[in-house]
Design a protein around this motif. Structure first.
Motif, PDB file in Angstrom:
ATOM      1  N   ALA A 139       0.880  -1.161   0.000  1.00 15.90           N
ATOM      2  CA  ALA A 139       0.000   0.000   0.000  1.00 15.90           C
ATOM      3  C   ALA A 139       0.925   1.221   0.000  1.00 15.90           C
ATOM      4  O   ALA A 139       1.343   1.679   1.051  1.00 15.90           O
ATOM      5  N   ASP A 140       1.280   1.658  -1.197  1.00 14.99           N
ATOM      6  CA  ASP A 140       2.182   2.797  -1.347  1.00 14.99           C
ATOM      7  C   ASP A 140       3.525   2.566  -0.676  1.00 14.99           C
ATOM      8  O   ASP A 140       4.095   3.465  -0.064  1.00 14.99           O
ATOM      9  N   GLY A 141       4.039   1.338  -0.750  1.00 15.07           N
ATOM     10  CA  GLY A 141       5.349   1.035  -0.183  1.00 15.07           C
ATOM     11  C   GLY A 141       6.450   1.753  -0.927  1.00 15.07           C
ATOM     12  O   GLY A 141       6.326   2.085  -2.095  1.00 15.07           O
ATOM     13  N   HIS A 142       7.525   2.009  -0.233  1.00 12.79           N
ATOM     14  CA  HIS A 142       8.680   2.668  -0.820  1.00 12.79           C
ATOM     15  C   HIS A 142       9.796   1.658  -1.044  1.00 12.79           C
ATOM     16  O   HIS A 142       9.892   0.659  -0.341  1.00 12.79           O
ATOM     17  N   ASN A 143      10.655   1.953  -2.010  1.00 12.18           N
ATOM     18  CA  ASN A 143      11.843   1.134  -2.223  1.00 12.18           C
ATOM     19  C   ASN A 143      12.734   1.238  -0.996  1.00 12.18           C
ATOM     20  O   ASN A 143      12.867   2.306  -0.401  1.00 12.18           O
ATOM     21  N   ILE A 144      13.350   0.123  -0.651  1.00 10.77           N
ATOM     22  CA  ILE A 144      14.237   0.097   0.508  1.00 10.77           C
ATOM     23  C   ILE A 144      15.442  -0.768   0.174  1.00 10.77           C
ATOM     24  O   ILE A 144      15.302  -1.840  -0.402  1.00 10.77           O
ATOM     25  N   PHE A 145      16.625  -0.276   0.485  1.00 10.11           N
ATOM     26  CA  PHE A 145      17.872  -1.004   0.277  1.00 10.11           C
ATOM     27  C   PHE A 145      18.465  -1.271   1.652  1.00 10.11           C
ATOM     28  O   PHE A 145      18.744  -0.335   2.395  1.00 10.11           O
ATOM     29  N   MET A 181      29.615  -6.430  -0.200  1.00 10.15           N
ATOM     30  CA  MET A 181      28.619  -6.627   0.852  1.00 10.15           C
ATOM     31  C   MET A 181      27.347  -7.159   0.215  1.00 10.15           C
ATOM     32  O   MET A 181      27.145  -7.047  -0.994  1.00 10.15           O
ATOM     33  N   GLU A 182      26.502  -7.751   1.030  1.00  9.68           N
ATOM     34  CA  GLU A 182      25.212  -8.197   0.545  1.00  9.68           C
ATOM     35  C   GLU A 182      24.231  -7.055   0.723  1.00  9.68           C
ATOM     36  O   GLU A 182      24.243  -6.360   1.743  1.00  9.68           O
ATOM     37  N   VAL A 183      23.413  -6.845  -0.299  1.00 12.06           N
ATOM     38  CA  VAL A 183      22.413  -5.777  -0.275  1.00 12.06           C
ATOM     39  C   VAL A 183      21.066  -6.384  -0.625  1.00 12.06           C
ATOM     40  O   VAL A 183      20.941  -7.116  -1.611  1.00 12.06           O
ATOM     41  N   ASP A 184      20.071  -6.108   0.214  1.00 10.48           N
ATOM     42  CA  ASP A 184      18.697  -6.514  -0.070  1.00 10.48           C
ATOM     43  C   ASP A 184      18.000  -5.343  -0.748  1.00 10.48           C
ATOM     44  O   ASP A 184      17.880  -4.264  -0.165  1.00 10.48           O
ATOM     45  N   PHE A 185      17.560  -5.548  -1.985  1.00 13.93           N
ATOM     46  CA  PHE A 185      16.806  -4.535  -2.719  1.00 13.93           C
ATOM     47  C   PHE A 185      15.342  -4.935  -2.621  1.00 13.93           C
ATOM     48  O   PHE A 185      14.961  -6.015  -3.054  1.00 13.93           O
ATOM     49  N   GLY A 186      14.530  -4.079  -2.015  1.00 10.12           N
ATOM     50  CA  GLY A 186      13.146  -4.463  -1.816  1.00 10.12           C
ATOM     51  C   GLY A 186      12.201  -3.287  -1.767  1.00 10.12           C
ATOM     52  O   GLY A 186      12.553  -2.155  -2.064  1.00 10.12           O
ATOM     53  N   VAL A 187      10.982  -3.604  -1.337  1.00 11.75           N
ATOM     54  CA  VAL A 187       9.898  -2.644  -1.248  1.00 11.75           C
ATOM     55  C   VAL A 187       9.167  -2.893   0.061  1.00 11.75           C
ATOM     56  O   VAL A 187       8.960  -4.047   0.449  1.00 11.75           O
ATOM     57  N   GLU A 188       8.786  -1.820   0.746  1.00 13.28           N
ATOM     58  CA  GLU A 188       7.979  -1.970   1.956  1.00 13.28           C
ATOM     59  C   GLU A 188       6.645  -2.612   1.568  1.00 13.28           C
ATOM     60  O   GLU A 188       6.018  -2.205   0.589  1.00 13.28           O
ATOM     61  N   VAL A 189       6.231  -3.621   2.323  1.00 14.02           N
ATOM     62  CA  VAL A 189       4.970  -4.313   2.051  1.00 14.02           C
ATOM     63  C   VAL A 189       4.099  -4.315   3.300  1.00 14.02           C
ATOM     64  O   VAL A 189       4.550  -3.991   4.395  1.00 14.02           O
ATOM     65  N   THR A 190       2.842  -4.735   3.134  1.00 16.05           N
ATOM     66  CA  THR A 190       1.872  -4.690   4.231  1.00 16.05           C
ATOM     67  C   THR A 190       1.925  -5.901   5.146  1.00 16.05           C
ATOM     68  O   THR A 190       1.325  -5.877   6.212  1.00 16.05           O
TER      69      THR A 190
END
Length: 136
Positions: free
Chosen positions: A33-39, A51-60
């Motif tokens: 619901a209108d989540g933002h990208n998050i690294f 380094m390990e990086v998680d590329f994702g999106v805020e979810v509900t």
């Protein structure tokens, strides 16, 4: 989606990873619901190591992963945080500000940091990124 990235290599790694995450989210309505990208950065023990990086999106909520897209959470605990407003190419200033604060207050970092990207705008002066470092 986790990728192994060298410092300075995030700019070439984020788009292909996020394209896959957003494709997954389009197939699974209701997860955002209108989540933002998050690294999320899992800092290496030495600065010259990738380094390990998680590329994702805020979810509900929690979800069942698919392929390389898996559910992950940001680390919990005390943090140092700042809001960067301006072009992405000056984002290093926000990281440097947290590092200066940490050094001035004798606080150690716990090996994780993350960036939460605000809503997109065509005006680079109005771009927002919340920069967060987990404290030891």
């Amino acid at each position: 989606m986790r990728r192994q990235v060298r410092i300075g290599g995030v700019s070439s790694a984020w788009k292909p990873a996020l394209d896959q995450v957003w494709a997954f989210l389009r197939r699974h309505e209701g997860l955002r619901a209108d989540g933002h990208n998050i690294f999320v950065y899992h800092h290496a023990s030495r600065p010259d190591e990738p380094m390990e990086v998680d590329f994702g999106v805020e979810v509900t909520g929690v979800f069942e992963g698919e392929g390389e897209v898996v559910f992950a959470q940001t680390p919990a605990g005390h943090v140092a945080s700042t809001l960067h407003v301006g072009p992405y190419d000056t984002l290093a200033d926000a990281h440097a500000a947290i590092d200066a604060w940490r050094a001035a207050h004798g606080r150690a970092l716990a090996g994780h940091s993350w960036e939460i990207y605000g809503d997109w705008t065509d005006d680079p002066a109005k771009l927002e990124v919340r920069v967060v470092y987990l404290l030891a």
